[in-house]
Design a protein around this motif. Structure first.
Motif, PDB file in Angstrom:
ATOM      1  N   GLN A 197      11.766 -28.706  -5.135  1.00  0.00           N
ATOM      2  CA  GLN A 197      11.590 -28.543  -6.579  1.00  0.00           C
ATOM      3  C   GLN A 197      10.460 -27.594  -6.954  1.00  0.00           C
ATOM      4  N   LEU A 198       9.473 -27.440  -6.074  1.00  0.00           N
ATOM      5  CA  LEU A 198       8.311 -26.620  -6.395  1.00  0.00           C
ATOM      6  C   LEU A 198       7.944 -25.714  -5.234  1.00  0.00           C
ATOM      7  N   SER A 199       7.839 -24.420  -5.497  1.00  0.00           N
ATOM      8  CA  SER A 199       7.431 -23.464  -4.474  1.00  0.00           C
ATOM      9  C   SER A 199       6.940 -22.186  -5.148  1.00  0.00           C
ATOM     10  N   LEU A 200       5.918 -21.598  -4.577  1.00  0.00           N
ATOM     11  CA  LEU A 200       5.364 -20.346  -5.100  1.00  0.00           C
ATOM     12  C   LEU A 200       4.990 -19.456  -3.937  1.00  0.00           C
ATOM     13  N   SER A 201       5.489 -18.219  -3.951  1.00  0.00           N
ATOM     14  CA  SER A 201       5.185 -17.254  -2.891  1.00  0.00           C
ATOM     15  C   SER A 201       4.275 -16.157  -3.411  1.00  0.00           C
ATOM     16  N   LEU A 202       3.233 -15.864  -2.653  1.00  0.00           N
ATOM     17  CA  LEU A 202       2.315 -14.782  -2.985  1.00  0.00           C
ATOM     18  C   LEU A 202       2.398 -13.728  -1.882  1.00  0.00           C
ATOM     19  N   THR A 203       2.898 -12.551  -2.242  1.00  0.00           N
ATOM     20  CA  THR A 203       2.971 -11.472  -1.256  1.00  0.00           C
ATOM     21  C   THR A 203       1.556 -11.009  -0.908  1.00  0.00           C
ATOM     22  N   THR A 204       1.285 -10.929   0.373  1.00  0.00           N
ATOM     23  CA  THR A 204      -0.072 -10.652   0.846  1.00  0.00           C
ATOM     24  C   THR A 204      -0.138  -9.264   1.474  1.00  0.00           C
ATOM     25  N   TRP A 205      -1.238  -8.566   1.168  1.00  0.00           N
ATOM     26  CA  TRP A 205      -1.424  -7.189   1.630  1.00  0.00           C
ATOM     27  C   TRP A 205      -2.788  -7.034   2.286  1.00  0.00           C
ATOM     28  N   VAL A 206      -2.872  -6.106   3.218  1.00  0.00           N
ATOM     29  CA  VAL A 206      -4.150  -5.635   3.735  1.00  0.00           C
ATOM     30  C   VAL A 206      -4.289  -4.192   3.256  1.00  0.00           C
ATOM     31  N   ALA A 207      -5.416  -3.884   2.622  1.00  0.00           N
ATOM     32  CA  ALA A 207      -5.588  -2.563   2.005  1.00  0.00           C
ATOM     33  C   ALA A 207      -6.960  -1.983   2.340  1.00  0.00           C
ATOM     34  N   MET A 208      -7.018  -0.647   2.390  1.00  0.00           N
ATOM     35  CA  MET A 208      -8.294   0.043   2.532  1.00  0.00           C
ATOM     36  C   MET A 208      -8.184   1.434   1.902  1.00  0.00           C
ATOM     37  N   HIS A 209      -9.323   2.044   1.658  1.00  0.00           N
ATOM     38  CA  HIS A 209      -9.362   3.388   1.083  1.00  0.00           C
ATOM     39  C   HIS A 209      -8.808   4.384   2.100  1.00  0.00           C
ATOM     40  N   GLU A 210      -7.988   5.319   1.623  1.00  0.00           N
ATOM     41  CA  GLU A 210      -7.373   6.282   2.549  1.00  0.00           C
ATOM     42  C   GLU A 210      -8.414   7.161   3.248  1.00  0.00           C
ATOM     43  N   GLY A 211      -9.608   7.263   2.658  1.00  0.00           N
ATOM     44  CA  GLY A 211     -10.667   8.041   3.281  1.00  0.00           C
ATOM     45  C   GLY A 211     -11.172   7.439   4.580  1.00  0.00           C
ATOM     46  N   LEU A 212     -10.824   6.174   4.828  1.00  0.00           N
ATOM     47  CA  LEU A 212     -11.243   5.500   6.056  1.00  0.00           C
ATOM     48  C   LEU A 212     -10.157   5.531   7.127  1.00  0.00           C
ATOM     49  N   ARG A 213      -9.097   6.248   6.854  1.00  0.00           N
ATOM     50  CA  ARG A 213      -7.955   6.292   7.774  1.00  0.00           C
ATOM     51  C   ARG A 213      -8.368   6.693   9.191  1.00  0.00           C
ATOM     52  N   THR A 214      -9.283   7.642   9.308  1.00  0.00           N
ATOM     53  CA  THR A 214      -9.665   8.156  10.624  1.00  0.00           C
ATOM     54  C   THR A 214     -10.873   7.438  11.223  1.00  0.00           C
ATOM     55  N   SER A 215     -11.382   6.407  10.526  1.00  0.00           N
ATOM     56  CA  SER A 215     -12.528   5.674  11.027  1.00  0.00           C
ATOM     57  C   SER A 215     -12.079   4.691  12.106  1.00  0.00           C
ATOM     58  N   PRO A 216     -12.567   4.837  13.345  1.00  0.00           N
ATOM     59  CA  PRO A 216     -12.136   3.921  14.407  1.00  0.00           C
ATOM     60  C   PRO A 216     -12.415   2.462  14.080  1.00  0.00           C
ATOM     61  N   ARG A 217     -13.592   2.173  13.535  1.00  0.00           N
ATOM     62  CA  ARG A 217     -13.956   0.782  13.273  1.00  0.00           C
ATOM     63  C   ARG A 217     -13.052   0.161  12.209  1.00  0.00           C
ATOM     64  N   CYS A 218     -12.691   0.953  11.198  1.00  0.00           N
ATOM     65  CA  CYS A 218     -11.823   0.442  10.138  1.00  0.00           C
ATOM     66  C   CYS A 218     -10.374   0.349  10.603  1.00  0.00           C
ATOM     67  N   ARG A 219      -9.955   1.299  11.404  1.00  0.00           N
ATOM     68  CA  ARG A 219      -8.570   1.296  11.869  1.00  0.00           C
ATOM     69  C   ARG A 219      -8.276   0.065  12.733  1.00  0.00           C
ATOM     70  N   VAL A 220      -9.165  -0.231  13.698  1.00  0.00           N
ATOM     71  CA  VAL A 220      -8.902  -1.378  14.571  1.00  0.00           C
ATOM     72  C   VAL A 220      -9.033  -2.688  13.797  1.00  0.00           C
ATOM     73  N   THR A 221      -9.931  -2.726  12.826  1.00  0.00           N
ATOM     74  CA  THR A 221     -10.090  -3.940  12.016  1.00  0.00           C
ATOM     75  C   THR A 221      -8.869  -4.145  11.135  1.00  0.00           C
ATOM     76  N   PHE A 222      -8.397  -3.070  10.528  1.00  0.00           N
ATOM     77  CA  PHE A 222      -7.197  -3.124   9.689  1.00  0.00           C
ATOM     78  C   PHE A 222      -6.013  -3.652  10.508  1.00  0.00           C
ATOM     79  N   ASP A 223      -5.805  -3.068  11.684  1.00  0.00           N
ATOM     80  CA  ASP A 223      -4.674  -3.474  12.523  1.00  0.00           C
ATOM     81  C   ASP A 223      -4.805  -4.932  12.972  1.00  0.00           C
ATOM     82  N   ALA A 224      -6.035  -5.367  13.286  1.00  0.00           N
ATOM     83  CA  ALA A 224      -6.246  -6.750  13.709  1.00  0.00           C
ATOM     84  C   ALA A 224      -5.943  -7.721  12.582  1.00  0.00           C
ATOM     85  N   LEU A 225      -6.322  -7.374  11.368  1.00  0.00           N
ATOM     86  CA  LEU A 225      -6.040  -8.239  10.219  1.00  0.00           C
ATOM     87  C   LEU A 225      -4.539  -8.339   9.963  1.00  0.00           C
ATOM     88  N   VAL A 226      -3.852  -7.204  10.022  1.00  0.00           N
ATOM     89  CA  VAL A 226      -2.403  -7.208   9.803  1.00  0.00           C
ATOM     90  C   VAL A 226      -1.715  -8.080  10.847  1.00  0.00           C
TER      91      VAL A 226
END
Length: 300
Positions: free
Chosen positions: A260-289
């Motif tokens: 009778q009751l259910s609610l879904s929240l779509t979940t995202w991992v996000a970061m600034h595109e300027g950090l795309r090439t940052s090794p520390r942010c890339r591995v952290t992003f992938d680990a979170l996903v």
């Protein structure tokens, strides 16, 4: 103003604004009180504004100071981001990464993910910001954020990790004492755990739940902290809303009225595109996903 004003003056201004006194601000910044006083006086002179007035309770911010607060906080966040980026330059995974997440995700879900990440990359330093307020990734209040809503800014990189499903739950001890509801109408006879201050997100969530009685006046126990509500559920205080994946870890939490009751929240991992090439942010992003998908039991 015929020249740029040094950042250190704005940093001192923000510290005084947040602390309410020169002495507290000096301790916060590891500076002397006279130095802070000179910074404020010089900033007022260069801006041509009075920023603080003295009172019995310390320094009172003027309207001009309050108007500058948001911009000064943005400068502070940008400076902190610059330092994190500088420390993490190079090909090695090292330096600081600042992660923003909700209270429940940050406390109940992320710790084992971050432990595994740091074991793999011991030179990585993680700052975890827990708040249900959306941190501003564009202005670098955080490097990476776990969000329950799709990012709207084009400068953000975002990966959908799955759906967090919420439902009504109660502890077995409470149900043994008060009985188990068999329908929505039965909830009026139970102790309900909910929020104190309603937000736009909560209004939208209630509409999605199609649960009109889920309003402040019907809550016998009120708390705006999700962790606080979870603690009351675990203590057997009443019936409240909890993430189903989280409740499944506790054999004493019972999922109520699932059909009778259910609610879904779509979940995202996000970061600034300027950090795309940052090794520390890339591995952290992938680990979170990866870690969040494992938690949600979803593969992509």
């Amino acid at each position: 103003m015929d020249k740029n004003i040094g950042w250190e003056l704005y940093r001192s201004f923000l510290a005084v604004l947040l602390e309410g006194s020169l002495s507290a601000a000096a301790r916060r910044l590891a500076l002397t009180q006279p130095t802070l006083g000179r910074h404020i006086a010089l900033l007022e002179q260069q801006l041509g504004l009075t920023l603080f007035t003295r009172s019995q309770n310390g320094l009172m911010a003027t309207e001009a100071a309050l108007a500058l607060r948001e911009s000064a906080q943005a400068m502070c966040a940008a400076a902190a981001s610059l330092e994190r980026v500088a420390r993490g330059l190079g090909e090695a995974v090292q330096g600081e990464v600042r992660i923003a997440a909700s209270e429940v995700i940050g406390v109940e879900v992320l710790p084992p993910i971050l432990v595994a990440l740091q074991q793999r990359y011991p030179k990585l330093k993680v700052e975890l910001v827990l708040s249900n307020r959306l941190q501003d990734l564009v202005h670098r209040e955080a490097d990476i954020a776990v969000r329950m809503a799709p990012p709207q800014q084009e400068v953000l990189l975002a990966t959908r990790v799955g759906d967090v499903v919420l439902g009504l739950h109660a502890h077995r001890r409470y149900l043994a004492q008060q009985g188990t509801p068999t329908g929505i109408a039965d909830l009026v006879d139970h102790t309900l755990i909910g929020f104190d201050q309603e937000t736009p997100f909560l209004r939208a969530a209630r509409a999605s739940l199609d649960l009109p009685l889920w309003v402040r006046d019907n809550f016998a126990l009120r708390c705006d902290s999700d962790l606080g509500q979870l603690a009351m559920l675990r203590a057997g205080a009443g019936i409240g809303i909890c993430q189903i994946a989280l409740a499944q870890r506790d054999v004493d939490l019972v999922h109520l009225l699932p059909e009778q009751l259910s609610l879904s929240l779509t979940t995202w991992v996000a970061m600034h595109e300027g950090l795309r090439t940052s090794p520390r942010c890339r591995v952290t992003f992938d680990a979170l996903v990866s870690g969040l998908r494992a938690y949600l039991g979803q593969r992509h």
